[in-house]
Motif scaffolding. Structure first.
Motif, PDB file in Angstrom:
ATOM      1  N   SER A  66      41.506  49.929  31.782  1.00  0.00           N
ATOM      2  CA  SER A  66      42.296  49.371  30.693  1.00  0.00           C
ATOM      3  C   SER A  66      43.773  49.642  30.953  1.00  0.00           C
ATOM      4  CB  SER A  66      41.888  50.022  29.370  1.00  0.00           C
ATOM      5  OG  SER A  66      42.326  51.376  29.339  1.00  0.00           O
ATOM      6  N   CYS A  67      44.633  48.914  30.242  1.00  0.00           N
ATOM      7  CA  CYS A  67      46.063  49.136  30.425  1.00  0.00           C
ATOM      8  C   CYS A  67      46.454  50.563  30.044  1.00  0.00           C
ATOM      9  CB  CYS A  67      46.858  48.135  29.580  1.00  0.00           C
ATOM     10  SG  CYS A  67      46.714  46.434  30.156  1.00  0.00           S
ATOM     11  N   ALA A  68      45.796  51.120  29.043  1.00  0.00           N
ATOM     12  CA  ALA A  68      46.123  52.475  28.603  1.00  0.00           C
ATOM     13  C   ALA A  68      45.686  53.525  29.614  1.00  0.00           C
ATOM     14  CB  ALA A  68      45.467  52.752  27.250  1.00  0.00           C
ATOM     15  N   ASN A  69      44.600  53.231  30.350  1.00  0.00           N
ATOM     16  CA  ASN A  69      44.055  54.198  31.303  1.00  0.00           C
ATOM     17  C   ASN A  69      43.323  53.435  32.401  1.00  0.00           C
ATOM     18  OD1 ASN A  69      43.157  56.525  32.563  1.00  0.00           O
ATOM     19  ND2 ASN A  69      41.435  56.817  31.159  1.00  0.00           N
ATOM     20  N   PRO A  70      44.041  52.864  33.354  1.00  0.00           N
ATOM     21  CA  PRO A  70      43.398  51.994  34.356  1.00  0.00           C
ATOM     22  C   PRO A  70      42.397  52.757  35.218  1.00  0.00           C
ATOM     23  CG  PRO A  70      45.790  51.714  34.342  1.00  0.00           C
ATOM     24  CD  PRO A  70      45.492  52.926  33.521  1.00  0.00           C
ATOM     25  N   ARG A  71      41.133  52.361  35.100  1.00  0.00           N
ATOM     26  CA  ARG A  71      40.082  53.056  35.844  1.00  0.00           C
ATOM     27  C   ARG A  71      39.077  52.107  36.488  1.00  0.00           C
ATOM     28  NH1 ARG A  71      37.508  57.633  32.079  1.00  0.00           N
ATOM     29  NH2 ARG A  71      36.465  58.089  34.054  1.00  0.00           N
ATOM     30  N   ARG A  72      39.106  50.810  36.113  1.00  0.00           N
ATOM     31  CA  ARG A  72      38.035  49.911  36.559  1.00  0.00           C
ATOM     32  C   ARG A  72      38.598  48.557  36.996  1.00  0.00           C
ATOM     33  NH1 ARG A  72      33.832  49.082  32.046  1.00  0.00           N
ATOM     34  NH2 ARG A  72      32.406  48.723  33.781  1.00  0.00           N
ATOM     35  N   ARG A  73      37.921  47.925  37.936  1.00  0.00           N
ATOM     36  CA  ARG A  73      38.203  46.525  38.276  1.00  0.00           C
ATOM     37  C   ARG A  73      37.055  45.686  37.747  1.00  0.00           C
ATOM     38  NH1 ARG A  73      38.240  42.417  42.750  1.00  0.00           N
ATOM     39  NH2 ARG A  73      36.876  43.655  44.103  1.00  0.00           N
ATOM     40  N   ILE A  74      37.219  45.174  36.524  1.00  0.00           N
ATOM     41  CA  ILE A  74      36.151  44.386  35.892  1.00  0.00           C
ATOM     42  C   ILE A  74      36.546  42.926  35.710  1.00  0.00           C
ATOM     43  CG2 ILE A  74      35.170  46.389  34.723  1.00  0.00           C
ATOM     44  CD1 ILE A  74      36.456  45.403  32.124  1.00  0.00           C
ATOM     45  N   PRO A 120      35.404  22.082  44.787  1.00  0.00           N
ATOM     46  CA  PRO A 120      35.552  23.502  45.092  1.00  0.00           C
ATOM     47  C   PRO A 120      35.968  24.289  43.850  1.00  0.00           C
ATOM     48  CG  PRO A 120      36.540  22.184  46.836  1.00  0.00           C
ATOM     49  CD  PRO A 120      36.163  21.232  45.742  1.00  0.00           C
ATOM     50  N   VAL A 121      35.328  25.423  43.634  1.00  0.00           N
ATOM     51  CA  VAL A 121      35.500  26.133  42.363  1.00  0.00           C
ATOM     52  C   VAL A 121      36.516  27.269  42.463  1.00  0.00           C
ATOM     53  CG1 VAL A 121      33.193  25.566  41.530  1.00  0.00           C
ATOM     54  CG2 VAL A 121      33.569  27.719  42.755  1.00  0.00           C
ATOM     55  N   ILE A 122      37.186  27.473  41.322  1.00  0.00           N
ATOM     56  CA  ILE A 122      37.995  28.654  41.044  1.00  0.00           C
ATOM     57  C   ILE A 122      37.351  29.275  39.816  1.00  0.00           C
ATOM     58  CG2 ILE A 122      40.247  29.521  40.354  1.00  0.00           C
ATOM     59  CD1 ILE A 122      41.420  26.916  41.637  1.00  0.00           C
ATOM     60  N   ALA A 123      36.750  30.431  39.964  1.00  0.00           N
ATOM     61  CA  ALA A 123      35.991  31.065  38.883  1.00  0.00           C
ATOM     62  C   ALA A 123      36.649  32.372  38.489  1.00  0.00           C
ATOM     63  CB  ALA A 123      34.545  31.314  39.308  1.00  0.00           C
ATOM     64  N   ALA A 124      37.130  32.428  37.252  1.00  0.00           N
ATOM     65  CA  ALA A 124      37.804  33.628  36.747  1.00  0.00           C
ATOM     66  C   ALA A 124      37.011  34.195  35.589  1.00  0.00           C
ATOM     67  CB  ALA A 124      39.227  33.290  36.295  1.00  0.00           C
ATOM     68  N   ALA A 125      36.833  35.509  35.569  1.00  0.00           N
ATOM     69  CA  ALA A 125      35.991  36.083  34.516  1.00  0.00           C
ATOM     70  C   ALA A 125      36.291  37.557  34.307  1.00  0.00           C
ATOM     71  CB  ALA A 125      34.507  35.919  34.870  1.00  0.00           C
ATOM     72  N   ASP A 126      36.092  37.964  33.053  1.00  0.00           N
ATOM     73  CA  ASP A 126      35.945  39.378  32.720  1.00  0.00           C
ATOM     74  C   ASP A 126      34.450  39.639  32.800  1.00  0.00           C
ATOM     75  OD1 ASP A 126      35.552  41.832  31.551  1.00  0.00           O
ATOM     76  OD2 ASP A 126      36.695  41.412  29.730  1.00  0.00           O
ATOM     77  N   LEU A 127      34.026  40.328  33.857  1.00  0.00           N
ATOM     78  CA  LEU A 127      32.595  40.512  34.124  1.00  0.00           C
ATOM     79  C   LEU A 127      32.022  41.737  33.429  1.00  0.00           C
ATOM     80  CD1 LEU A 127      32.725  39.668  37.911  1.00  0.00           C
ATOM     81  CD2 LEU A 127      31.817  38.216  36.098  1.00  0.00           C
ATOM     82  N   ASN A 128      32.876  42.584  32.902  1.00  0.00           N
ATOM     83  CA  ASN A 128      32.444  43.814  32.239  1.00  0.00           C
ATOM     84  C   ASN A 128      31.588  44.708  33.129  1.00  0.00           C
ATOM     85  OD1 ASN A 128      33.502  44.415  29.613  1.00  0.00           O
ATOM     86  ND2 ASN A 128      32.633  42.473  28.918  1.00  0.00           N
ATOM     87  N   GLU A 129      31.746  44.550  34.428  1.00  0.00           N
ATOM     88  CA  GLU A 129      31.192  45.495  35.385  1.00  0.00           C
ATOM     89  C   GLU A 129      31.980  45.388  36.677  1.00  0.00           C
ATOM     90  OE1 GLU A 129      27.040  44.275  35.418  1.00  0.00           O
ATOM     91  OE2 GLU A 129      27.337  43.353  37.370  1.00  0.00           O
ATOM     92  N   GLU A 130      31.693  46.267  37.622  1.00  0.00           N
ATOM     93  CA  GLU A 130      32.539  46.414  38.796  1.00  0.00           C
ATOM     94  C   GLU A 130      31.868  45.855  40.050  1.00  0.00           C
ATOM     95  OE1 GLU A 130      34.942  50.259  38.632  1.00  0.00           O
ATOM     96  OE2 GLU A 130      33.272  50.714  37.281  1.00  0.00           O
ATOM     97  N   PRO A 131      32.647  45.700  41.130  1.00  0.00           N
ATOM     98  CA  PRO A 131      32.079  45.171  42.373  1.00  0.00           C
ATOM     99  C   PRO A 131      30.830  45.944  42.804  1.00  0.00           C
ATOM    100  CG  PRO A 131      34.461  45.305  42.540  1.00  0.00           C
ATOM    101  CD  PRO A 131      34.090  45.970  41.243  1.00  0.00           C
ATOM    102  N   GLY A 132      29.841  45.186  43.229  1.00  0.00           N
ATOM    103  CA  GLY A 132      28.590  45.785  43.654  1.00  0.00           C
ATOM    104  C   GLY A 132      27.543  45.861  42.574  1.00  0.00           C
ATOM    105  N   ASP A 133      27.940  45.759  41.313  1.00  0.00           N
ATOM    106  CA  ASP A 133      26.971  45.765  40.223  1.00  0.00           C
ATOM    107  C   ASP A 133      26.245  44.414  40.168  1.00  0.00           C
ATOM    108  OD1 ASP A 133      27.615  48.344  39.534  1.00  0.00           O
ATOM    109  OD2 ASP A 133      29.071  47.754  38.002  1.00  0.00           O
ATOM    110  N   PRO A 134      25.068  44.348  39.507  1.00  0.00           N
ATOM    111  CA  PRO A 134      24.212  43.155  39.617  1.00  0.00           C
ATOM    112  C   PRO A 134      24.866  41.845  39.196  1.00  0.00           C
ATOM    113  CG  PRO A 134      22.968  44.997  38.726  1.00  0.00           C
ATOM    114  CD  PRO A 134      24.384  45.451  38.791  1.00  0.00           C
ATOM    115  N   ALA A 135      25.488  41.796  38.015  1.00  0.00           N
ATOM    116  CA  ALA A 135      26.080  40.539  37.552  1.00  0.00           C
ATOM    117  C   ALA A 135      27.247  40.135  38.442  1.00  0.00           C
ATOM    118  CB  ALA A 135      26.511  40.661  36.098  1.00  0.00           C
ATOM    119  N   TRP A 136      28.041  41.115  38.866  1.00  0.00           N
ATOM    120  CA  TRP A 136      29.159  40.822  39.761  1.00  0.00           C
ATOM    121  C   TRP A 136      28.644  40.169  41.044  1.00  0.00           C
ATOM    122  CZ3 TRP A 136      34.508  42.607  39.312  1.00  0.00           C
ATOM    123  CH2 TRP A 136      35.287  42.310  40.449  1.00  0.00           C
TER     124      TRP A 136
END
Length: 234
Positions: free
Chosen positions: A185-193, A146-162
């Protein structure tokens, strides 16, 4: 989500090449007392083995997989976790762009709770990400446990790679009803990537994005902290 199994605490963290406050970074991770840390943007150049070991030691952990062969993706574990196998992947190079890859570690916790940890960091280029996501997803599907997969996907939920990476897996943020927690980003949190997905056989106990004064000094991404229950073999 609830269930039975062996407890495992996992942190996923893009450490920004350790270009920020490294003392704060170490303090953040140590305070969470993790069993597994999946690192993006870890050491990947000159003396990468030594630097990876030093990063792991600063967290109170050891290197299980990754480094230069995985292009900066690392899997770190505490001594409670036994590592039985490790491998790395490099995604095909697009000329003039950044190399990307993934790291994988097969592990056991407790007497017989087996799992595979995978970590990756997909391209910032939208033309490259879908192919990288597909290769990562194939590796996850072929994992022996069973997998645990962690990643910086550089896109948000619903986008193709995600969507590709998430297929058939549980988004731990959604499972914990905390998908509103932003990671960049920590300076301006706007995305869940940044995301951590698990096999449906793994139970999600808790999920958090650590937004504190210390994490805002430690990196440009917030770390994910996830408590899981790993099913034991019968």
């Amino acid at each position: 989500m609830s269930g039975s199994g062996v407890p495992l605490r996992v942190v996923s963290y893009n450490v920004h090449g350790q270009r920020d406050d490294t003392a704060a970074l170490a303090e953040v991770v140590r305070a969470t007392a993790p069993d597994v840390v999946v690192v993006q943007e870890g050491p990947r150049r000159f003396r990468w083995r030594e630097k990876s070991a030093a990063l792991a030691e600063s967290f109170g952990l050891v290197v299980a997989a990754g480094g230069l062969p995985a292009l900066g993706n690392l899997v770190l574990t505490d001594l409670r976790v036994r590592v039985t196998g490790a491998r790395c992947r490099r995604f095909p190079l697009t000329p003039g762009r950044h190399l990307r890859g993934a790291a994988y570690a097969d592990c056991v916790v407790g007497r017989s709770a087996r799992f595979t940890v995978a970590g990756s960091h997909l391209s910032t280029d939208p033309a490259e990400r879908p192919g990288q996501a597909e290769l990562f997803r194939r590796d996850l599907a072929a994992a022996p446990y069973p997998v645990i997969a962690a990643a910086d996907l550089n896109e948000e939920p619903g986008d193709p790679a995600w969507r590709t990476v998430a297929e058939g897996l549980t988004d731990t943020a959604v499972a914990a009803d905390r998908a509103d927690r932003l990671t960049y980003s920590c300076a301006n949190p706007r995305r869940r990537i940044d995301a951590l997905f698990v096999d449906p056989r793994i139970s999600v106990v808790d999920y958090d994005v650590l937004d504190t004064p210390l994490t805002r000094r430690a990196s440009d991404h917030f770390p994910l902290l996830v408590d899981l229950l790993i099913p034991a073999a019968g």
